[in-house]
Design an enzyme around this catalytic site. Structure first.
Site, mmCIF file in Angstrom:
data_model
loop_
_atom_site.group_PDB
_atom_site.id
_atom_site.type_symbol
_atom_site.label_atom_id
_atom_site.label_comp_id
_atom_site.label_asym_id
_atom_site.label_seq_id
_atom_site.Cartn_x
_atom_site.Cartn_y
_atom_site.Cartn_z
ATOM 1 N N ASP A 7 0.868 -1.168 0.000
ATOM 2 C CA ASP A 7 0.000 0.000 0.000
ATOM 3 C C ASP A 7 0.912 1.227 0.000
ATOM 4 O O ASP A 7 2.107 1.122 0.295
ATOM 5 C CB ASP A 7 -0.900 -0.029 1.236
ATOM 6 N N ASP A 9 -0.191 5.048 0.951
ATOM 7 C CA ASP A 9 -0.434 6.098 1.941
ATOM 8 C C ASP A 9 -0.404 5.541 3.365
ATOM 9 O O ASP A 9 -1.067 4.550 3.677
ATOM 10 C CB ASP A 9 -1.786 6.759 1.664
ATOM 11 N N ASP A 183 -1.349 -0.299 6.116
ATOM 12 C CA ASP A 183 -1.604 0.353 7.409
ATOM 13 C C ASP A 183 -3.059 0.270 7.832
ATOM 14 O O ASP A 183 -3.379 0.629 8.970
ATOM 15 C CB ASP A 183 -1.251 1.843 7.302
#
Length: 223
Positions: A7, A9, A183
């Site tokens: 991922d 961001d 995250d």
């Protein structure tokens, strides 16, 4: 050979590139500072809560891009990279990518953010393969404001990863180990189908899920 998916961001970057792009447009006066910032903040809160409608958000984000000529957008994006993204690139994230690269792994970033915002970021991180939300383009490269295909978020990340691999006559099962670093609880679908899910700088919901399922937790930076 292994595969490592990332991922973007709050995983490889200590910020949300899409949200920060919107804030950048506000700062330079390209969009109405009150109405745009308010709507951008609402969408960001929905994303963090896991309640975001990805199509609604992408239509908002891509519709904003469609308001400007592509040459102007590209010039602004170069400024955005210099002022916002480059200072935020974390040595620990670069080291993590390098470890997988040195191991000969197939590496890709898979992000819900659109390709216009993220392609230069992936390049700056040294990652050639990017799976991102695809804006519809006119023949001369202008952004129409529409989304091509399904969003690259939640279960959509599985769909897009499978399609990308299938184009190379591969699947996740083609690799001895498949890593995915994220995250957010929004990525639990893809985290759940790889052999090595890694909760990376996890938010509270993903951290709790990772702890309950025995997934490793990696902290590259402090937000």
């Amino acid at each position: 050979m292994n595969i490592a998916l990332f991922d973007l961001d709050h995983t490889l970057l200590p910020l949300d590139s899409d949200y920060e792009w919107g804030q950048f447009l506000v700062r330079i006066g390209a969009v109405n500072s009150v109405t745009f910032a308010e709507r951008n903040a609402v969408f960001y809160a929905q994303y963090e809560a896991g309640t975001l409608d990805p199509v609604e958000y992408l239509e908002f984000a891509l519709g904003t891009l469609a308001s400007f000529p592509r040459a102007q957008l590209d010039a602004w994006h170069r400024q955005y990279m210099q002022e916002v993204i480059q200072p935020a690139i974390c040595p620990a994230a670069l080291d993590l990518l390098k470890r997988h690269r040195d191991a000969g792994d197939l590496i890709a970033i898979i992000t819900a953010t659109n390709r216009f915002v993220t392609a230069p970021i992936a390049k700056a991180l040294g990652v050639d393969n990017l799976i991102a939300a695809e804006p519809e383009l006119t023949p001369d490269g202008q952004i129409t404001g529409k989304l091509r295909g399904v969003p690259t978020s939640g279960p959509g990340k599985i769909v897009h990863a499978q399609q990308w691999l299938a184009a190379m006559d591969k699947s996740l099962q083609s690799f001895d180990r498949s890593f995915f670093y994220s995250d957010s609880q929004n990525d639990i679908p893809l985290l759940s189908v790889v052999t090595d899910p890694v909760a990376t700088n996890p938010n509270a919901l993903l951290k709790a899920h990772a702890e309950a399922h025995g997934w490793p937790i990696l902290n590259l930076f402090d937000d």
